[in-house]
Design a protein around this motif. Structure first.
Motif, PDB file in Angstrom:
ATOM      1  N   ALA A 133      31.391 -20.050  -2.930  1.00  0.00           N
ATOM      2  CA  ALA A 133      31.539 -20.412  -1.516  1.00  0.00           C
ATOM      3  C   ALA A 133      32.712 -19.661  -0.898  1.00  0.00           C
ATOM      4  CB  ALA A 133      31.738 -21.922  -1.375  1.00  0.00           C
TER       5      ALA A 133
ATOM      6  N   ASN B 179      28.339 -22.540   3.524  1.00  0.00           N
ATOM      7  CA  ASN B 179      29.455 -21.635   3.788  1.00  0.00           C
ATOM      8  C   ASN B 179      28.970 -20.212   4.030  1.00  0.00           C
ATOM      9  OD1 ASN B 179      32.180 -22.871   3.773  1.00  0.00           O
ATOM     10  ND2 ASN B 179      31.490 -23.687   1.826  1.00  0.00           N
TER      11      ASN B 179
ATOM     12  N   THR C 134      32.695 -23.713  -5.876  1.00  0.00           N
ATOM     13  CA  THR C 134      33.704 -23.360  -4.878  1.00  0.00           C
ATOM     14  C   THR C 134      34.056 -21.873  -4.913  1.00  0.00           C
ATOM     15  OG1 THR C 134      35.473 -23.998  -6.399  1.00  0.00           O
ATOM     16  CG2 THR C 134      34.711 -25.672  -4.830  1.00  0.00           C
TER      17      THR C 134
ATOM     18  N   ILE D  49      33.030 -27.416   3.624  1.00  0.00           N
ATOM     19  CA  ILE D  49      32.133 -26.542   4.375  1.00  0.00           C
ATOM     20  C   ILE D  49      32.850 -26.208   5.667  1.00  0.00           C
ATOM     21  CG2 ILE D  49      29.928 -26.369   5.561  1.00  0.00           C
ATOM     22  CD1 ILE D  49      28.809 -28.364   3.520  1.00  0.00           C
TER      23      ILE D  49
ATOM     24  N   LEU E 171      27.130 -26.392  -0.849  1.00  0.00           N
ATOM     25  CA  LEU E 171      28.429 -25.814  -0.500  1.00  0.00           C
ATOM     26  C   LEU E 171      28.327 -24.299  -0.302  1.00  0.00           C
ATOM     27  CD1 LEU E 171      31.506 -26.340  -0.161  1.00  0.00           C
ATOM     28  CD2 LEU E 171      31.719 -25.773  -2.581  1.00  0.00           C
ATOM     29  N   VAL E 172      27.730 -23.611  -1.231  1.00  0.00           N
ATOM     30  CA  VAL E 172      27.600 -22.156  -1.124  1.00  0.00           C
ATOM     31  C   VAL E 172      26.667 -21.792   0.020  1.00  0.00           C
ATOM     32  CG1 VAL E 172      26.857 -20.053  -2.305  1.00  0.00           C
ATOM     33  CG2 VAL E 172      28.080 -21.821  -3.571  1.00  0.00           C
TER      34      VAL E 172
ATOM     35  N   ALA F 117      36.803 -23.191   1.742  1.00  0.00           N
ATOM     36  CA  ALA F 117      35.675 -23.220   0.807  1.00  0.00           C
ATOM     37  C   ALA F 117      36.157 -23.389  -0.628  1.00  0.00           C
ATOM     38  CB  ALA F 117      34.845 -21.952   0.944  1.00  0.00           C
TER      39      ALA F 117
END
Length: 108
Positions: free
Chosen positions: A12, A44, A9, A98, A40-41, A93
């Motif tokens: 992100a 985003n 996180t 997302i 996730l990263v 994020a």
């Protein structure tokens, strides 16, 4: 639209926040450095990069419109929009979501 995903996180959130300092180079760097399995990263960073590309195009159009005085109003407005949406994206994020910017097509 926001969806939850597992991943880092912090990276992100930095993908969104870096856009305030480095325009589209920040999200591009995080997109290139993201692990292939870190959805996730990656997502985003893609969304932040897409928004920065759209914002860059809008800034170019506003810069041209400065000659007819409309751009003088649009340029500060684009800066405020960038700041607000980057902060929203950073917070979403950091919560593991997302974040997809509104009215932004998938360019990357």
């Amino acid at each position: 639209m926001t969806t939850h995903a597992d991943g880092d996180t912090t990276l992100a959130a930095l993908a969104h926040a870096s856009a305030l300092v480095a325009a589209f180079f920040g999200p591009l760097l995080f997109l290139l450095l993201a692990d292939d399995d870190d959805e996730l990263v990656r997502e985003n960073a893609k969304n932040a990069l897409n928004f920065q590309i759209v914002l860059f195009i809008a800034t170019l159009i506003a810069a041209i419109l400065v000659f007819v005085f409309i751009g003088i109003l649009l340029l500060p407005l684009l800066g405020v929009i960038d700041l607000i949406f980057a902060i929203i994206g950073t917070v979403k994020a950091s919560n593991g979501e997302i974040y997809a910017y509104p009215l932004t097509p998938d360019i990357v």
